[in-house]
Motif scaffolding. Sequence first.
Motif, short mmCIF file in Angstrom:
data_model
loop_
_atom_site.label_atom_id
_atom_site.label_comp_id
_atom_site.label_asym_id
_atom_site.label_seq_id
_atom_site.Cartn_x
_atom_site.Cartn_y
_atom_site.Cartn_z
N TYR A 1 45.80 43.83 42.91
CA TYR A 1 45.71 45.19 42.37
C TYR A 1 46.67 45.37 41.19
N ASP A 2 47.91 44.94 41.38
CA ASP A 2 48.93 45.14 40.36
C ASP A 2 48.62 44.37 39.07
N LEU A 3 48.01 43.20 39.21
CA LEU A 3 47.74 42.36 38.04
C LEU A 3 46.31 42.47 37.55
N HIS A 4 45.56 43.38 38.15
CA HIS A 4 44.20 43.68 37.67
C HIS A 4 43.32 42.42 37.73
N THR A 5 43.31 41.77 38.88
CA THR A 5 42.46 40.60 39.07
C THR A 5 41.98 40.58 40.51
N SER A 6 41.40 39.47 40.95
CA SER A 6 40.85 39.40 42.31
C SER A 6 41.80 38.70 43.27
N ARG A 7 41.65 38.98 44.55
CA ARG A 7 42.49 38.35 45.57
C ARG A 7 42.26 36.84 45.61
N VAL A 8 41.02 36.41 45.40
CA VAL A 8 40.71 34.98 45.42
C VAL A 8 41.48 34.24 44.33
N VAL A 9 41.53 34.83 43.13
CA VAL A 9 42.27 34.23 42.02
C VAL A 9 43.76 34.14 42.36
N ILE A 10 44.30 35.22 42.89
CA ILE A 10 45.73 35.25 43.24
C ILE A 10 46.06 34.21 44.31
N SER A 11 45.23 34.11 45.32
CA SER A 11 45.47 33.13 46.40
C SER A 11 45.47 31.71 45.84
N ARG A 12 44.54 31.43 44.94
CA ARG A 12 44.46 30.09 44.34
C ARG A 12 45.70 29.80 43.49
N LEU A 13 46.13 30.77 42.71
CA LEU A 13 47.28 30.57 41.83
C LEU A 13 48.59 30.50 42.62
N LEU A 14 48.68 31.24 43.70
CA LEU A 14 49.88 31.15 44.56
C LEU A 14 50.00 29.74 45.14
N LYS A 15 48.87 29.19 45.54
CA LYS A 15 48.88 27.83 46.07
C LYS A 15 49.32 26.84 45.00
N LYS A 16 48.86 27.07 43.77
CA LYS A 16 49.25 26.22 42.64
C LYS A 16 50.76 26.30 42.39
N LEU A 17 51.31 27.53 42.44
CA LEU A 17 52.75 27.71 42.25
C LEU A 17 53.55 27.06 43.37
N GLU A 18 52.99 27.06 44.57
CA GLU A 18 53.67 26.40 45.68
C GLU A 18 53.72 24.89 45.45
N LEU A 19 52.63 24.31 44.97
CA LEU A 19 52.59 22.88 44.68
C LEU A 19 53.56 22.51 43.56
N GLN A 20 53.85 23.47 42.68
CA GLN A 20 54.80 23.26 41.60
C GLN A 20 56.24 23.54 42.02
N ASN A 21 56.43 23.84 43.31
CA ASN A 21 57.75 24.13 43.88
C ASN A 21 58.41 25.36 43.27
N GLU A 22 57.59 26.32 42.84
CA GLU A 22 58.10 27.59 42.35
C GLU A 22 58.28 28.60 43.49
N ILE A 23 57.41 28.51 44.49
CA ILE A 23 57.43 29.45 45.61
C ILE A 23 57.15 28.72 46.91
N LYS A 24 57.41 29.41 48.02
CA LYS A 24 57.05 28.94 49.35
C LYS A 24 56.21 30.02 50.01
N LEU A 25 54.98 29.68 50.38
CA LEU A 25 54.09 30.64 51.03
C LEU A 25 54.29 30.59 52.53
N ASN A 26 54.61 31.74 53.12
CA ASN A 26 54.73 31.86 54.56
C ASN A 26 53.64 32.81 55.06
#
Length: 210
Positions: A176-201
Motif C-alpha cells: 500500500y505504502d509503495l503503491h504496488t502489489s503484495r506479490v511484488v513486495i514478497s518477491r523483492l523482500l526475498k531477494k533482499l534477504e538473499l542479499q543479506n540486507e534483511i531477515k524475514l521472520n
Amino acid sequence: MREQLREAYHFIFEKELLEEIAKVGVLKSVKENEKIIEIGDFVTSMPLLLEGAVKIMREDQDGNELLLYFLERGDTCAMTLSCCMGQTKSEIRAVAEMDTQLIMIPIKKMEEWTAKYKSWRNFVFESYHTRLSEMLDAIDAVAFLNMDERLLRYLKDKAKINQNETLQVTHQQIAYDLHTSRVVISRLLKKLELQNEIKLNRNNIRLLRL
C-alpha cells in the motif's frame, strides 16, 4: 502537556510562544494506524507532534496510496499548513505510524503568530522547505529508483522513525505504502534477504544493515 511541549519545541520557540501554544492548543492522542486527517476534510487546525510519528499519504483516482514523508517529534505538516492558510480541503491523509500525541493549533492563531513571533515564521518556512524536499525525494524515488531500491529505502526510513531495526509490518501494508502489489513486495523482500540486507521472520522484518 506543558512539559512535553517544552521538551519537543524549546529549541525552536521562545518561552512566550510556548505559553501561548499551551493555552490555545488541544492535546490529541491517536493510536497506531489511526487516521488524523483524511483527504477531503476541511482543515481547521494544524498539528505539532509531541511524540510518536505520522506518515503522510497521497491517493490517486483509483484509491491507491503513495507515501510522501514521515513526521516526527518537533515537526508539523506543510500540506496541512497550506490547507489552513488557504482554507481548502485536505489533499493528504495523515495516519499515525505508532501511538502518537499532538497539539492541535487553531487556524486563527497561525497568521497572528506569523506577525508576532520570528521563531514561528522561521518554523513555518523551514517546514515548507523540509517537506518539499522530502516530497521531491519521494518523486525521484518513484521516477528513478528500481522497486527493490525503493523498498530497501522505505524499510530503512521506517526503522529510523520507529528507532527499531525490527519492523512489525505486513507485506500488504508495504505494498500500500509503495503503491504496488503484495506479490511484488514478497518477491523483492526475498531477494533482499538473499542479499543479506534483511531477515524475514514469521511476524516481522529485521534489517541487518542500517
